[in-house]
Design an enzyme around this catalytic site. Structure first.
Site, PDB file in Angstrom:
ATOM      1  N   SER A   1       5.997  -0.147  -2.786  1.00 53.30           N
ATOM      2  CA  SER A   1       5.410  -1.486  -2.853  1.00 53.30           C
ATOM      3  C   SER A   1       4.896  -1.822  -4.252  1.00 53.30           C
ATOM      4  O   SER A   1       4.402  -0.957  -4.971  1.00 53.30           O
ATOM      5  CB  SER A   1       4.236  -1.521  -1.865  1.00 53.30           C
ATOM      6  OG  SER A   1       3.460  -2.658  -2.061  1.00 53.30           O
TER       7      SER A   1
ATOM      8  N   TYR B   1      -3.841   1.804   2.151  1.00 47.05           N
ATOM      9  CA  TYR B   1      -2.408   1.522   2.347  1.00 47.05           C
ATOM     10  C   TYR B   1      -1.632   1.780   1.053  1.00 47.05           C
ATOM     11  O   TYR B   1      -0.638   2.515   1.038  1.00 47.05           O
ATOM     12  CB  TYR B   1      -2.190   0.065   2.810  1.00 47.05           C
ATOM     13  CG  TYR B   1      -0.749  -0.360   2.639  1.00 47.05           C
ATOM     14  CD1 TYR B   1       0.240   0.128   3.493  1.00 47.05           C
ATOM     15  CD2 TYR B   1      -0.347  -1.191   1.579  1.00 47.05           C
ATOM     16  CE1 TYR B   1       1.582  -0.204   3.308  1.00 47.05           C
ATOM     17  CE2 TYR B   1       0.984  -1.525   1.387  1.00 47.05           C
ATOM     18  CZ  TYR B   1       1.936  -1.037   2.257  1.00 47.05           C
ATOM     19  OH  TYR B   1       3.264  -1.354   2.064  1.00 47.05           O
TER      20      TYR B   1
ATOM     21  N   LYS C   1       1.379   4.784  -0.357  1.00 50.40           N
ATOM     22  CA  LYS C   1       2.671   4.571  -1.041  1.00 50.40           C
ATOM     23  C   LYS C   1       2.723   5.392  -2.332  1.00 50.40           C
ATOM     24  O   LYS C   1       3.748   5.980  -2.668  1.00 50.40           O
ATOM     25  CB  LYS C   1       2.883   3.080  -1.341  1.00 50.40           C
ATOM     26  CG  LYS C   1       3.049   2.230  -0.095  1.00 50.40           C
ATOM     27  CD  LYS C   1       4.296   2.624   0.686  1.00 50.40           C
ATOM     28  CE  LYS C   1       4.426   1.893   1.991  1.00 50.40           C
ATOM     29  NZ  LYS C   1       5.513   2.386   2.842  1.00 50.40           N
TER      30      LYS C   1
HETATM   31  P1  NAD Z   1       6.938  -3.667   9.945  1.00 50.06           P
HETATM   32  O1  NAD Z   1       5.578  -3.308  10.445  1.00 50.06           O
HETATM   33  O2  NAD Z   1       7.563  -4.921  10.437  1.00 50.06           O
HETATM   34  O3  NAD Z   1       7.960  -2.466  10.219  1.00 50.06           O
HETATM   35  C1  NAD Z   1       7.572  -1.118  10.185  1.00 50.06           C
HETATM   36  C2  NAD Z   1       8.030  -0.488  11.497  1.00 50.06           C
HETATM   37  O4  NAD Z   1       7.670   0.899  11.502  1.00 50.06           O
HETATM   38  C3  NAD Z   1       7.360  -1.122  12.717  1.00 50.06           C
HETATM   39  O5  NAD Z   1       8.348  -1.577  13.612  1.00 50.06           O
HETATM   40  C4  NAD Z   1       6.517   0.006  13.317  1.00 50.06           C
HETATM   41  O6  NAD Z   1       6.472  -0.071  14.723  1.00 50.06           O
HETATM   42  C5  NAD Z   1       7.239   1.244  12.797  1.00 50.06           C
HETATM   43  N1  NAD Z   1       6.379   2.438  12.682  1.00 50.06           N
HETATM   44  C6  NAD Z   1       5.191   2.551  12.028  1.00 50.06           C
HETATM   45  N2  NAD Z   1       4.720   3.807  12.144  1.00 50.06           N
HETATM   46  C7  NAD Z   1       5.635   4.509  12.860  1.00 50.06           C
HETATM   47  C8  NAD Z   1       5.719   5.857  13.309  1.00 50.06           C
HETATM   48  N3  NAD Z   1       4.735   6.744  13.074  1.00 50.06           N
HETATM   49  N4  NAD Z   1       6.815   6.253  14.003  1.00 50.06           N
HETATM   50  C9  NAD Z   1       7.821   5.358  14.269  1.00 50.06           C
HETATM   51  N5  NAD Z   1       7.787   4.084  13.881  1.00 50.06           N
HETATM   52  C10 NAD Z   1       6.695   3.649  13.183  1.00 50.06           C
HETATM   53  O7  NAD Z   1       6.857  -3.655   8.351  1.00 50.06           O
HETATM   54  P2  NAD Z   1       7.915  -4.181   7.283  1.00 50.06           P
HETATM   55  O8  NAD Z   1       7.366  -5.399   6.659  1.00 50.06           O
HETATM   56  O9  NAD Z   1       9.260  -4.183   7.881  1.00 50.06           O
HETATM   57  O10 NAD Z   1       7.788  -3.017   6.207  1.00 50.06           O
HETATM   58  C11 NAD Z   1       8.718  -1.957   6.151  1.00 50.06           C
HETATM   59  C12 NAD Z   1       8.287  -0.999   5.060  1.00 50.06           C
HETATM   60  O11 NAD Z   1       8.227  -1.695   3.820  1.00 50.06           O
HETATM   61  C13 NAD Z   1       6.908  -0.386   5.251  1.00 50.06           C
HETATM   62  O12 NAD Z   1       6.945   0.948   4.793  1.00 50.06           O
HETATM   63  C14 NAD Z   1       6.026  -1.222   4.354  1.00 50.06           C
HETATM   64  O13 NAD Z   1       4.900  -0.508   3.922  1.00 50.06           O
HETATM   65  C15 NAD Z   1       6.970  -1.504   3.201  1.00 50.06           C
HETATM   66  N6  NAD Z   1       6.648  -2.721   2.449  1.00 50.06           N
HETATM   67  C16 NAD Z   1       6.522  -3.902   3.097  1.00 50.06           C
HETATM   68  C17 NAD Z   1       6.200  -5.050   2.390  1.00 50.06           C
HETATM   69  C18 NAD Z   1       6.006  -6.364   3.094  1.00 50.06           C
HETATM   70  O14 NAD Z   1       5.358  -7.250   2.522  1.00 50.06           O
HETATM   71  N7  NAD Z   1       6.533  -6.569   4.286  1.00 50.06           N
HETATM   72  C19 NAD Z   1       6.052  -4.987   0.991  1.00 50.06           C
HETATM   73  C20 NAD Z   1       6.205  -3.755   0.354  1.00 50.06           C
HETATM   74  C21 NAD Z   1       6.512  -2.612   1.099  1.00 50.06           C
HETATM   75  C1  WQD Z   2       0.320 -13.990  -1.136  1.00 52.08           C
HETATM   76  C2  WQD Z   2      -0.511 -15.048  -1.834  1.00 52.08           C
HETATM   77  C3  WQD Z   2      -2.856 -14.951  -1.309  1.00 52.08           C
HETATM   78  C4  WQD Z   2      -2.548 -16.110   2.897  1.00 52.08           C
HETATM   79  C5  WQD Z   2       0.697  -8.183   0.371  1.00 52.08           C
HETATM   80  C6  WQD Z   2       0.250  -6.748   0.233  1.00 52.08           C
HETATM   81  C7  WQD Z   2       1.200  -5.986  -0.650  1.00 52.08           C
HETATM   82  C8  WQD Z   2       2.645  -6.127  -0.173  1.00 52.08           C
HETATM   83  C9  WQD Z   2       3.013  -7.557  -0.009  1.00 52.08           C
HETATM   84  C10 WQD Z   2       3.119  -4.334   1.360  1.00 52.08           C
HETATM   85  C11 WQD Z   2      -1.835 -14.496  -2.355  1.00 52.08           C
HETATM   86  C12 WQD Z   2      -2.248 -16.252  -0.828  1.00 52.08           C
HETATM   87  C13 WQD Z   2      -2.232 -15.799   1.583  1.00 52.08           C
HETATM   88  C14 WQD Z   2      -3.308 -17.307   3.143  1.00 52.08           C
HETATM   89  C15 WQD Z   2      -3.325 -17.772   0.785  1.00 52.08           C
HETATM   90  N1  WQD Z   2       2.824  -5.539   1.121  1.00 52.08           N
HETATM   91  N2  WQD Z   2      -2.611 -16.602   0.560  1.00 52.08           N
HETATM   92  N3  WQD Z   2      -3.643 -18.087   2.071  1.00 52.08           N
HETATM   93  O1  WQD Z   2      -1.422 -10.130  -0.968  1.00 52.08           O
HETATM   94  O2  WQD Z   2       0.526 -10.638  -2.509  1.00 52.08           O
HETATM   95  O3  WQD Z   2       0.700  -8.791  -0.920  1.00 52.08           O
HETATM   96  O4  WQD Z   2       2.046  -8.211   0.857  1.00 52.08           O
HETATM   97  O5  WQD Z   2       3.317  -3.446   0.598  1.00 52.08           O
HETATM   98  O6  WQD Z   2       0.793  -4.654  -0.614  1.00 52.08           O
HETATM   99  O7  WQD Z   2      -1.053  -6.741  -0.318  1.00 52.08           O
HETATM  100  O8  WQD Z   2       0.745 -11.106  -0.058  1.00 52.08           O
HETATM  101  O9  WQD Z   2       1.345 -12.867   1.529  1.00 52.08           O
HETATM  102  O10 WQD Z   2      -0.945 -11.799   1.736  1.00 52.08           O
HETATM  103  O11 WQD Z   2      -0.472 -13.297  -0.181  1.00 52.08           O
HETATM  104  O12 WQD Z   2      -3.685 -18.497  -0.130  1.00 52.08           O
HETATM  105  O13 WQD Z   2      -3.655 -17.615   4.279  1.00 52.08           O
HETATM  106  O14 WQD Z   2      -0.864 -16.052  -0.860  1.00 52.08           O
HETATM  107  O15 WQD Z   2      -4.131 -15.170  -1.862  1.00 52.08           O
HETATM  108  O16 WQD Z   2      -2.103 -15.131  -3.552  1.00 52.08           O
HETATM  109  P1  WQD Z   2       0.024 -10.194  -1.183  1.00 52.08           P
HETATM  110  P2  WQD Z   2       0.170 -12.258   0.858  1.00 52.08           P
END
Ligand code: NAD
Ligand code: WQD
Length: 345
Positions: free
Chosen positions: A128, A153, A157
């Site tokens: 991330s 969190y 990572k």
């Molecule tokens: P998500 O929560 O939709 O998907 C993750 C899935 O993993 C879920 O379906 C959950 O049920 C499953 N899971 C969690 N723990 C588990 C376990 N112990 N055993 C089996 N299954 C398990 O999340 P996402 O948005 O699809 O994210 C996928 C990956 O990408 C995650 O590792 C997340 O940290 C990373 N990521 C997401 C974002 C984002 O903004 N969505 C950004 C950066 C990184």
């Molecule tokens: C985006 C922008 C808020 C909601 C998060 C995790 C990061 C990564 C991606 C997993 C920001 C603004 C939001 C609202 C708003 N995930 N906002 N009103 O915080 O950039 O990143 O998701 O790895 O680790 O922290 O994403 O979508 O929450 O926010 O104004 O109701 O929208 O302040 O500027 P963020 P976000």
């Protein structure tokens, strides 16, 4: 050579879109494991509806080593693992750090142990942009120094990347960590997308739920940052572009093994978009006026972050293809389908 790939977290947001793209454009055979702690099995039905293919999901907690090993025993010819499974809510991780360390680290250790035992040599990890925190120079590159991680969190990572680096150093596994910026949007069919089980915190589901009347009025968290309109800047990237990067990364590991067996790539568009610009893009594609107000800054938010993803372009041959309006349009199409399903429209 076997083309069978294990996708962990396949019922989740990014995992399911990746499975769909793998079925659409490759001959990899996919199996999924997901304990549905943050998703439902219904996702597999959506994947079937979109692709016409049945994907098997093992409803297993990856923190259970014996049950995880069983999956590898039943599928002894895996060519790789794409590891999405993790808990991902930043705020929840501050309140329940033990849960996040336990789930995200133990599941990673178990899956890596199985890869080692069953000689599955290609591993892709969801990392991330949150590792970069507040940066001095934009855009961020893979070698931009990582700041002190702000949440348990993000720390899972950082530690996850370190664990993988140490493990590839001593055995045959080669790995890629992909640092996603802000994945948003939905499949072009509108039949699969992000479906937060609880109240959403991320901007795009908050926008589409506000437009649907589920959230009465949304807040823009701060309008006096030192940016062009005072709101925060992020690098929003279409989930289908993110999905396709995993295919490129897997192909790269399998076909072009090079001297380094561990690589990190940023996945972003390179374009910074403010919160107010994102709202305007939504209003333009939907023709709706969004009910929002300016609220206080959210604790822990960085002012601005966007990516330099030229390494992924150069080595993986990957590029983004969707802009912010297409991201919003697909997210809105998906939300409208969810509204229909729930009898709201
Ligand atoms: P998500 O929560 O939709 O998907 C993750 C899935 O993993 C879920 O379906 C959950 O049920 C499953 N899971 C969690 N723990 C588990 C376990 N112990 N055993 C089996 N299954 C398990 O999340 P996402 O948005 O699809 O994210 C996928 C990956 O990408 C995650 O590792 C997340 O940290 C990373 N990521 C997401 C974002 C984002 O903004 N969505 C950004 C950066 C990184
Ligand atoms: C985006 C922008 C808020 C909601 C998060 C995790 C990061 C990564 C991606 C997993 C920001 C603004 C939001 C609202 C708003 N995930 N906002 N009103 O915080 O950039 O990143 O998701 O790895 O680790 O922290 O994403 O979508 O929450 O926010 O104004 O109701 O929208 O302040 O500027 P963020 P976000």
């Amino acid at each position: 050579m076997s083309k069978k790939v294990l996708v962990t977290g396949g019922c989740g947001y990014i995992g399911s879109h990746t499975i769909i793209e793998m079925i659409r454009s490759t001959d990899y055979e996919v199996i999924s494991v997901d304990n549905n702690i943050n998703s439902t099995e219904k996702t597999m039905e959506r994947i079937r509806q979109i692709t016409g293919k049945e994907v098997k999901n093992y409803q297993v907690d990856l923190c259970d080593l014996a049950a995880t090993r069983q999956i590898f025993e039943e599928n002894d010819n895996l060519v790789g693992v794409i590891h999405f499974a993790a808990l991902k809510a930043v705020g929840e991780s501050v309140e329940q750090p033990h849960l996040y360390y336990h789930n995200n680290i133990n599941s990673l250790l178990n899956i890596l142990k199985c890869c080692e035992e069953f000689k599955v040599n290609n591993f892709i990890f969801s990392s991330s942009c949150s590792l970069y925190g507040n940066v001095e120079q934009l855009p961020v590159k893979e070698d931009t120094p990582l700041s002190k991680t702000e949440s348990p969190y993000a720390h899972t990572k950082l530690v996850g990347e370190e664990i993988i680096k140490s493990i590839v150093h001593v055995n045959d596994v080669q790995a890629i960590a992909l640092r996603y910026f802000n994945p948003v949007g939905a499949d072009k069919t509108g039949l699969n997308g992000e479906n937060p089980i609880n109240k959403p915190n991320n901007l795009v589901p908050v926008i589409t739920q506000t437009a649907s009347g589920i959230i009465p009025k949304m807040q823009v968290f701060g309008d006096d940052y030192d940016t062009r309109d005072g709101s925060c800047i992020r690098d929003y990237i279409h989930v289908t572009d993110i999905a396709n990067a995993h295919i490129k990364a897997l192909n790269y590991l399998i076909e072009q093994r090079n001297s380094s067996n561990y690589e990190v790539f940023n996945l972003g568009t390179g374009n910074g978009v403010t919160v107010l610009e994102a709202i305007k893009a939504f209003e333009k594609i939907s023709g709706l006026e969004l009910n929002y107000e300016i609220g206080p800054k959210r604790a822990g938010d960085v002012m601005a972050i966007y990516s330099n993803s030229s390494k992924a372009k150069e080595l993986l041959g990957w590029e983004t293809t969707f802009g912010i309006e297409e991201m919003m349009a697909s997210a809105w199409k998906w939300q409208q389908n969810l509204n229909k399903e729930a009898g709201r429209a």
